[in-house]
Scaffold this motif. Structure first.
Motif, PDB file in Angstrom:
ATOM      1  N   ARG A 285      38.963  51.054  55.630  1.00  0.00           N
ATOM      2  CA  ARG A 285      39.156  51.749  54.351  1.00  0.00           C
ATOM      3  C   ARG A 285      40.421  51.495  53.889  1.00  0.00           C
ATOM      4  O   ARG A 285      41.362  51.497  54.430  1.00  0.00           O
ATOM      5  CB  ARG A 285      38.647  53.139  54.337  1.00  0.00           C
ATOM      6  CG  ARG A 285      37.229  53.580  54.469  1.00  0.00           C
ATOM      7  CD  ARG A 285      37.084  54.899  54.434  1.00  0.00           C
ATOM      8  NE  ARG A 285      37.745  55.647  53.707  1.00  0.00           N
ATOM      9  CZ  ARG A 285      37.774  57.111  53.957  1.00  0.00           C
ATOM     10  NH1 ARG A 285      36.657  57.616  54.818  1.00  0.00           N
ATOM     11  NH2 ARG A 285      38.608  57.631  53.290  1.00  0.00           N
ATOM     12  N   VAL A 286      40.539  50.904  52.597  1.00  0.00           N
ATOM     13  CA  VAL A 286      41.635  50.709  51.850  1.00  0.00           C
ATOM     14  C   VAL A 286      41.624  51.908  50.647  1.00  0.00           C
ATOM     15  O   VAL A 286      41.059  51.659  49.942  1.00  0.00           O
ATOM     16  CB  VAL A 286      42.086  49.552  51.224  1.00  0.00           C
ATOM     17  CG1 VAL A 286      43.355  49.437  50.189  1.00  0.00           C
ATOM     18  CG2 VAL A 286      41.937  48.362  52.377  1.00  0.00           C
ATOM     19  N   ASP A 287      42.161  53.021  50.956  1.00  0.00           N
ATOM     20  CA  ASP A 287      42.057  54.198  49.953  1.00  0.00           C
ATOM     21  C   ASP A 287      42.815  54.101  48.702  1.00  0.00           C
ATOM     22  O   ASP A 287      42.186  54.713  47.640  1.00  0.00           O
ATOM     23  CB  ASP A 287      42.275  55.619  50.714  1.00  0.00           C
ATOM     24  CG  ASP A 287      41.296  55.831  51.719  1.00  0.00           C
ATOM     25  OD1 ASP A 287      39.918  55.477  51.672  1.00  0.00           O
ATOM     26  OD2 ASP A 287      41.198  56.727  52.353  1.00  0.00           O
ATOM     27  N   ASP A 288      43.951  53.752  48.776  1.00  0.00           N
ATOM     28  CA  ASP A 288      44.894  53.600  47.387  1.00  0.00           C
ATOM     29  C   ASP A 288      45.866  52.266  47.560  1.00  0.00           C
ATOM     30  O   ASP A 288      46.678  52.549  48.474  1.00  0.00           O
ATOM     31  CB  ASP A 288      45.415  54.973  47.396  1.00  0.00           C
ATOM     32  CG  ASP A 288      46.112  55.047  45.850  1.00  0.00           C
ATOM     33  OD1 ASP A 288      45.745  54.237  45.176  1.00  0.00           O
ATOM     34  OD2 ASP A 288      47.222  55.693  45.795  1.00  0.00           O
ATOM     35  N   HIS A 289      45.339  51.309  46.706  1.00  0.00           N
ATOM     36  CA  HIS A 289      46.151  50.065  46.970  1.00  0.00           C
ATOM     37  C   HIS A 289      46.199  49.252  45.613  1.00  0.00           C
ATOM     38  O   HIS A 289      45.131  49.333  45.051  1.00  0.00           O
ATOM     39  CB  HIS A 289      45.867  49.418  48.015  1.00  0.00           C
ATOM     40  CG  HIS A 289      46.912  48.384  48.715  1.00  0.00           C
ATOM     41  ND1 HIS A 289      46.975  47.244  48.057  1.00  0.00           N
ATOM     42  CD2 HIS A 289      47.656  48.382  49.609  1.00  0.00           C
ATOM     43  CE1 HIS A 289      47.798  46.308  48.840  1.00  0.00           C
ATOM     44  NE2 HIS A 289      48.274  47.416  49.740  1.00  0.00           N
ATOM     45  N   LYS A 290      47.419  48.559  45.423  1.00  0.00           N
ATOM     46  CA  LYS A 290      47.441  47.715  44.149  1.00  0.00           C
ATOM     47  C   LYS A 290      46.474  46.488  44.061  1.00  0.00           C
ATOM     48  O   LYS A 290      45.848  46.265  43.332  1.00  0.00           O
ATOM     49  CB  LYS A 290      48.856  47.167  44.062  1.00  0.00           C
ATOM     50  CG  LYS A 290      49.833  48.328  43.626  1.00  0.00           C
ATOM     51  CD  LYS A 290      51.121  47.588  43.307  1.00  0.00           C
ATOM     52  CE  LYS A 290      52.072  48.701  42.593  1.00  0.00           C
ATOM     53  NZ  LYS A 290      53.533  48.432  42.273  1.00  0.00           N
TER      54      LYS A 290
END
Length: 328
Positions: free
Chosen positions: A216-221
């Protein structure tokens, strides 16, 4: 479409939640694009998803080994995940299971859902009030679905990419489909989070064995790019795990092969360098191991201290004299 976008804006500008619309639950807003898919050779099943919403993987993607996978999105009804998997576990096909749950859902007009079962049956549903561009498309052993997209090219781009990369392992194919969606325009709002889960073809009663991959990548540009990086790290650590098992079995040649494969993928990773050095030392190749140990110690002294503790556990099988040669 304009009316639907206006509805979305009003919900948030007025401080309202989706519970004000009949049949919708509170805090269930996750417009997105996703794919559910199955590998016909391995039997593995996967869900890949990306959205301009925080932690999309915590609500959209569901899976159970030997049973199936579910993607539930738009105004999300998370019950589609566990309830859908339960139905499929009881022998109900993906299409029948999805139809049964949609029929009893008062908020169906706002839902977008896809089911895939262990036999490769797929089914998708897009409610008529999902925000455009919204569509679902099924192919052999896969379904792609999206809503609130920049354009109507996203869905066919995902399907085309999944078919085109048929020689890739399933997780990498899923990531390629997500990349194609983004390149075609993606979410009209942009990017924020992404996720990938993979479950195996056989049922298990061991919960820790349910998911072969859970990233999971919860918050990324750039969440898809980060997801792709994490998948590569996962693959490297698969080699590390196999190397560890080989060490336990006393098979140092296999351990060297696995640790070497991992190090090749991430040559600057100290962990991978270190365990390769341990395997070399255990194989009687101390002179090859010493410069690797030295490099690791120069970057982090804690590894030197840990090395002194390994012989007692039987993980490093060298003499006292050889140990001194390593840590000096």
């Amino acid at each position: 479409m304009k009316k639907l976008l206006l509805l979305t804006c009003l919900l948030f500008s007025a401080g309202l939640s989706s519970q004000n619309i009949k049949g919708l639950s509170k805090d269930a807003f996750a417009h997105t694009y996703s794919i559910v898919a199955r590998d016909t050779i391995t039997g593995e099943m996967a869900v890949g998803v990306q959205s301009h919403w925080f932690s999309v993987g915590s609500i959209v993607s569901w899976g159970k080994a030997g049973v199936g996978v579910v993607a539930t999105q738009s105004f999300v009804n998370p019950a589609y995940g566990p309830e859908g998997l339960e139905l499929m576990a009881n022998g109900i096909s993906a299409e029948q299971a999805l139809t049964r749950l949609v029929e009893k859902d008062e908020g169906r007009a706002y839902r977008q859902v896809a089911f895939l079962d262990a036999n490769g049956n797929v089914s998708g549903f897009t409610g008529e009030k999902c925000v455009e561009a919204a569509e679902d498309l099924q192919g052999k052993n896969f379904s792609v679905q999206a809503n609130m997209m920049l354009n109507d090219e996203v869905i066919p781009a995902m399907a085309e990419a999944f078919v085109r990369y048929s020689d890739y392992p399933l997780p990498e194919r899923v990531v390629e489909a997500l990349k194609a969606a983004q390149e075609a325009g993606g979410d009209i709002r942009g990017k924020q989070s992404a996720a990938l889960i993979v479950v195996g073809p056989e049922r298990t009663d061991k919960s820790w064995e349910e998911k072969k991959i859970d990233l999971r990548v919860d918050d990324h540009k750039t969440p898809i790019r980060e997801l792709e990086r994490l998948l590569k790290v996962h693959r490297a650590y698969e080699h590390m795990n196999k190397g560890d098992l080989a060490v336990e079995e006393g098979n140092m040649q296999k351990a060297l092969k696995e640790y070497g494969a991992a190090e090749k993928m991430f040559p600057e990773n100290l962990e991978m360098k270190y365990w390769k050095a341990v395997a070399l030392a255990n194989s009687g190749r101390l002179e090859e191991a010493k410069p690797i140990f030295k490099k690791v110690f120069s970057e982090d002294e804690n590894w030197r201290e840990m090395t002194t503790r390994l012989p007692a556990s039987g993980i490093l099988t060298v003499s006292d004299e050889e140990l001194q040669a390593i840590i000096e």
